[in-house]
Write an enzyme that holds these catalytic residues in place. Structure first.
Site: not given
Ligand code: EPU
Length: 487
Positions: A361, A181-182, A76, A453, A178
């Site tokens: 997570d 929009d922000l 990430n 992933r 999820r």
């Protein structure tokens, strides 16, 4: 060899796994996978294999984890760092990029836009060099975005560098709605014109300008996306209510090496003084705190003495506080943590929060631990509305878990027994691997592409510290639907 076993492949780099399967064929190696050649009879090319594999893990529980396990670079942090290469014509050289599926997806995405990519992998070297000199196609197509939401991280950099972007809307996801929009609202604040048509966001701007952005809700990739956009905007941007995750700070540090002026990353207010141009940089990605936490929980559960090396314990404060309440004993060095076991685990409630709170997570992995703690654990998930998919799979293994909306109550400890279970998302998969390590018998874990992933060869890392775990690849399941047993 029986017909059923002809339809199977072993994916493993370790010799013992291969020798379990008798036969005199020369094995075919591709990447980290090993294939029986007779499996390829009716197929033109081995090149199509990865897409068709539905790998499983076979895990036999009961072994303590002993020794040293190494943590890879943070997925990430690597994903936004790779997107940041869009902001410059010069090469960005990134070290410690994990070899996981999401990174390969991002690489494909950047290449589809015109990026030149050079890889250097082997031993401790995990280098990716990206050069976005020619960005011929500023578009993130649905096919890639639907497989990885973080693809939307290219939105801000593309508008900032090229003045336009066309990025597919990601749609829903296994763990929640999820929306983005922000990201959109923030980019509009910086002067982008954004429309949505046919499932795509179309964005344009002559040149972005600085502005005041207050996030209605804390968003990690939203903070990162806007930080990258603002780095090339005219004037100053002040962002409030920002995510404080270490991955945000790591991105700011890369951008500053590229010539940006960013202060406050790691706090909730970030200030960015835009510059006309950014240059290349050389940067090492931080260690993956979630992978480290996953191994720490696995060690806490299985017993044994495990050192989790190449991590940054300062990123894991909330987890350590909880594990201490549970009765786990550990000690730190600057870049490692050692877990010593033999204590009875006690229940301790968790409630997920943005960093520095308990990470969402790590919630699924902690739930696996809670099944083996004395007493009741209340797990509250505050970040995503549907992140309890692992609970029912854990129940199938013998856990006592009741889910009520955003809360799950785990009553421990109940013995776990092996079962056939399915991965539903990345961290849910990690939870099931951990549970299987202490379950009685042989667990078959399906759809491990989810775990691929974000965890780099987790089965090899765990096997090296004593776990009994094998990867089994079932080839071409659509053409050969007959179920197969474990050889
Ligand atoms: N949200 C909105 N609107 C937005 C953006 C977010 O409502 O425009 C909401 C989300 O729906 C969610 C909350 O805000 O309820 C937080 O979402 P956030 O944007 O922070 O999540 P993300 O940036 O999409 C990153 C990680 C996730 C991790 C979350 C939370 C990356 C690539 N992904 O996602 O990682 O769970 O932050 O910490 O950094 C994983 O690695 O398994 C994973 C899912």
């Amino acid at each position: 060899m029986k017909t059923s076993s002809k339809r199977r492949a072993i994916r493993s780099a370790a010799a013992p796994a291969v020798t379990q399967f008798p036969g005199s064929f020369p094995l075919i190696k591709r990447g980290h996978a090993t294939y029986w050649p007779d499996l390829l009879d009716d197929h033109d090319s081995i090149a199509s294999l990865d897409e068709n594999l539905m790998d499983k893990f076979i895990i036999r529980g009961g072994n303590p984890l002993v020794g040293t396990i190494r943590v890879s670079g943070a997925k990430n942090a690597a994903l936004p760092a790779m997107a940041a290469s869009i902001l410059t014509e010069e090469p960005v050289i990134l070290e410690n990029i994990p070899d996981v599926r999401d990174i390969r997806t991002e690489r494909s995405l950047l290449q589809s836009m015109g990026a030149e990519v050079e890889l250097a992998y082997g031993g401790d070297v995990h280098r990716t060099s990206l050069c976005c000199r020619n960005l011929s196609n500023p578009e993130a197509a649905y096919d890639l975005v639907k497989t990885m939401r973080a693809s939307t991280l290219v939105l801000g950099p593309l508008i900032a560098r090229t003045g336009r972007a066309r990025v597919s809307l990601p749609g829903g996801c296994a763990i929640g709605a999820r929306p983005i929009d922000l990201h959109i609202k923030g980019l509009e604040r910086l002067g982008a014109k954004i429309t949505q048509e046919h499932g795509y966001i179309e964005a344009s701007a002559e040149r972005l300008h600085g502005g005041q952005i207050t996030f209605d809700k804390i968003t990690v990739t939203g903070t990162e996306d806007l930080m990258m956009a603002a780095a090339l905007a005219d004037g100053e941007t002040v962002m409030e209510n920002c995510a404080r995750e270490p991955e945000v700070s790591d991105l700011a540090s890369l951008l500053n090496k590229m010539g940006a002026h960013i202060t406050g990353a790691g706090t909730s207010t970030i200030k960015i003084r835009g510059v006309k141009k950014l240059g290349g940089a050389h940067h090492r990605i931080i260690p993956d705190r979630i992978e480290a936490g996953t191994f720490i929980i696995a060690a806490s559960l299985t017993g044994g003495d495990l050192t989790v090396a190449d991590c940054d314990p300062s990123h894991l404060g909330a987890l350590f506080n909880k594990l201490q309440e549970c009765g786990v004993a550990f000690s730190f060095n600057a870049d490692s943590v050692s877990i010593t076991n033999g204590h009875t685990l006690k229940a301790a409630d968790i409630s997920t929060e943005e960093y520095p709170g308990f990470p969402t997570d790590m919630q699924a992995q902690y739930m696996a631990l809670a099944t083996q703690a004395e007493g009741s654990t209340v797990v509250t998930e505050n970040i995503f509305e549907n992140r309890f998919m692992h609970a029912q799979e854990l129940v199938r293994m013998g856990a006592n878990i009741r889910v009520e909306g955003r809360r799950a109550v785990v009553r421990g400890r109940t013995p776990l027994s092996a079962a056939a279970v399915q991965c539903s998302d990345l961290r849910a998969s990690a939870s099931l691997v951990i549970a299987a390590l202490v379950a009685e018998g042989e667990t078959v874990l399906d759809r491990v592409y989810h775990i691929d992933r974000g965890y780099e060869r987790i089965e090899e890392k765990l096997r090296a510290v004593g776990a009994q775990i094998e990867r089994i690849g079932e080839l071409f399941p659509k053409k050969s639907p007959s179920p197969v047993g474990v050889a």
